[in-house]
Each structure stands twice: as C-alpha cells, then as structure tokens.
Design a protein around this motif. Structure first.
Motif, PDB file in Angstrom:
ATOM      1  N   ASP A 272      34.809  43.043  32.771  1.00 30.14           N
ATOM      2  CA  ASP A 272      36.145  42.887  33.324  1.00 30.14           C
ATOM      3  C   ASP A 272      36.485  41.400  33.515  1.00 30.14           C
ATOM      4  O   ASP A 272      37.575  40.943  33.137  1.00 30.14           O
TER       5      ASP A 272
ATOM      6  N   PHE B 204      39.300  39.222  31.576  1.00 28.94           N
ATOM      7  CA  PHE B 204      40.342  38.585  32.381  1.00 28.94           C
ATOM      8  C   PHE B 204      40.389  37.077  32.127  1.00 28.94           C
ATOM      9  O   PHE B 204      41.459  36.507  31.907  1.00 28.94           O
TER      10      PHE B 204
ATOM     11  N   ALA C  69      43.424  34.980  30.710  1.00 26.94           N
ATOM     12  CA  ALA C  69      44.021  33.920  31.529  1.00 26.94           C
ATOM     13  C   ALA C  69      44.044  32.607  30.756  1.00 26.94           C
ATOM     14  O   ALA C  69      45.047  31.875  30.775  1.00 26.94           O
TER      15      ALA C  69
ATOM     16  N   ASP D 261      50.641  34.908  38.781  1.00 31.22           N
ATOM     17  CA  ASP D 261      50.075  36.239  38.568  1.00 31.22           C
ATOM     18  C   ASP D 261      48.559  36.161  38.364  1.00 31.22           C
ATOM     19  O   ASP D 261      47.803  36.917  38.978  1.00 31.22           O
ATOM     20  N   ASP D 262      48.118  35.241  37.525  1.00 29.78           N
ATOM     21  CA  ASP D 262      46.679  35.110  37.289  1.00 29.78           C
ATOM     22  C   ASP D 262      45.949  34.599  38.525  1.00 29.78           C
ATOM     23  O   ASP D 262      44.843  35.044  38.838  1.00 29.78           O
TER      24      ASP D 262
ATOM     25  N   HIS E 102      46.814  35.197  41.565  1.00 28.40           N
ATOM     26  CA  HIS E 102      46.765  36.361  42.455  1.00 28.40           C
ATOM     27  C   HIS E 102      45.626  37.315  42.060  1.00 28.40           C
ATOM     28  O   HIS E 102      44.932  37.853  42.922  1.00 28.40           O
ATOM     29  N   HIS E 103      45.417  37.487  40.758  1.00 28.86           N
ATOM     30  CA  HIS E 103      44.304  38.332  40.304  1.00 28.86           C
ATOM     31  C   HIS E 103      42.963  37.731  40.726  1.00 28.86           C
ATOM     32  O   HIS E 103      42.056  38.451  41.148  1.00 28.86           O
ATOM     33  N   ILE E 104      42.839  36.417  40.600  1.00 28.74           N
ATOM     34  CA  ILE E 104      41.590  35.766  41.022  1.00 28.74           C
ATOM     35  C   ILE E 104      41.376  35.982  42.514  1.00 28.74           C
ATOM     36  O   ILE E 104      40.252  36.250  42.960  1.00 28.74           O
ATOM     37  N   GLU E 105      42.439  35.897  43.273  1.00 23.78           N
ATOM     38  CA  GLU E 105      42.337  36.139  44.718  1.00 23.78           C
ATOM     39  C   GLU E 105      41.765  37.535  44.984  1.00 23.78           C
ATOM     40  O   GLU E 105      40.923  37.712  45.862  1.00 23.78           O
ATOM     41  N   HIS E 106      42.197  38.517  44.206  1.00 22.87           N
ATOM     42  CA  HIS E 106      41.661  39.878  44.349  1.00 22.87           C
ATOM     43  C   HIS E 106      40.182  39.939  43.984  1.00 22.87           C
ATOM     44  O   HIS E 106      39.401  40.613  44.660  1.00 22.87           O
ATOM     45  N   TYR E 107      39.792  39.260  42.924  1.00 22.29           N
ATOM     46  CA  TYR E 107      38.377  39.238  42.535  1.00 22.29           C
ATOM     47  C   TYR E 107      37.502  38.646  43.635  1.00 22.29           C
ATOM     48  O   TYR E 107      36.339  39.017  43.779  1.00 22.29           O
TER      49      TYR E 107
END
Length: 182
Positions: A62, A66, A70, A161-162, A164-169
C-alpha cells in the motif's frame, strides 16, 4: 557539456509575453515564484521516490503504491509549472544543481529510515511546499495573473490531498501489531 553557441533564452531573464499580455516586470515576479515552486517540487519528488524504493514491512504494498502515485502527482505538477514559466517568457530551472540550490526545502540525507520517520519527513516537506504555494497563489492574483493562480490552486489541491493521506498513515491506529518474541 554542450558546445552549442546559439542560446535562444538565457536562464534568469524574463521577456514577458505579448500573447498573454504579461509585461516583463510582472512576469518576472511570477516566474521567480514558479521556479521556486519547481525547485521545491523536484526535491519533494526525489524524496518521495526514495521512500517508494525503500519502503518495507507489513504495509509495503500500500505504501509503495501510494508513494509512487504521490511522486507521479508531484512530477505532473512540475511539468505544469515549467510550461507556465516558459509561457510567461522565462526559462524554467532544469539542472539538478540549480533545482537543489534554489529549493527552499531541505531533503532527507541518503540514509534509509523507518517508514514512520520517512513519512513524517515527507509530511514536513509537504507542509513547506503547501505554504509556499499558497503565498504564490496570492502573489499571482495580486499581479492579475489569474491563470497562474488557477494552475497553482489545482496543484495545491493535489498536494494537500497527498499530505492528508500521509497524515492518516501516521495515525496510531493500525492492524499491524508490535508483538515481542519470547
């Protein structure tokens, strides 16, 4: 090194654009901002690729996908930035040395770190790039260059957006347990 003697455009000089009705003075300010964004984006791109190549562990697939996506997004943004610089009568930064020296963001060193550290470093760099992009949207708007402002806004949406995804990871919640061997 090229032995070409017929220079068509000199790096650092901005002519402006009659077709876009952008005089050299305003164009130079926008070109300087875009070249700064271009340099920062290339540093971010290379750091993302480094992490894409080196990620390991249970979440490898994953994160590998990603980070590759990115990096691809940032590469597309750099292309748009460089083409806009050229359209405004400027010369986009292109050499690795110039891109690195003109970047305001500092890349991670050559060592490989655990993925949480790598992602935290990416998120920090994204934040710096996002802040600079926001400032340059405002600059372009204030100079009446609405097309550049729109281009930067579109890239900003992708960058945010990317990030924010890193923040989730990086959140603590995970299916992967850190068990100990007894």
């Amino acid at each position: 090194m090229s032995t070409q003697k017929n220079v068509l455009a000199t790096a650092g000089e901005v002519k402006g654009s009659d077709a876009l009705r952008m005089d050299a003075e305003r164009a130079e300010q926008v070109v300087d901002a875009l070249n700064a964004d271009l340099a920062d984006a290339y540093v971010l791109y290379h750091q993302l690729k480094k992490h894409h190549w080196n990620v390991e562990g249970a979440e490898f697939r994953d994160l590998h996908l990603f980070l590759g996506d990115a990096a691809g997004t940032v590469e597309e943004i750099t292309d748009e930035l460089a083409e806009r610089v050229q359209a405004l009568g400027g010369v986009p930064h292109a050499s690795a040395a110039t891109l690195q020296s003109e970047a305001s963001v500092e890349p991670e060193d050559e060592d490989v770190y655990d993925i949480r550290t790598s992602l935290a470093n990416d998120m920090e760099m994204y934040g710096d790039v996002i802040e600079a992009t926001r400032e340059h949207v405002e600059l372009a708007e204030n100079l009446g260059d609405h097309a550049t402002a729109q281009l930067l806004r579109e890239g900003l949406v992708e960058l945010e957006d990317d990030a924010h995804h890193i923040e989730h990871y990086l959140e603590d919640d995970t299916l992967v347990t850190q068990g100990t061997m007894e």
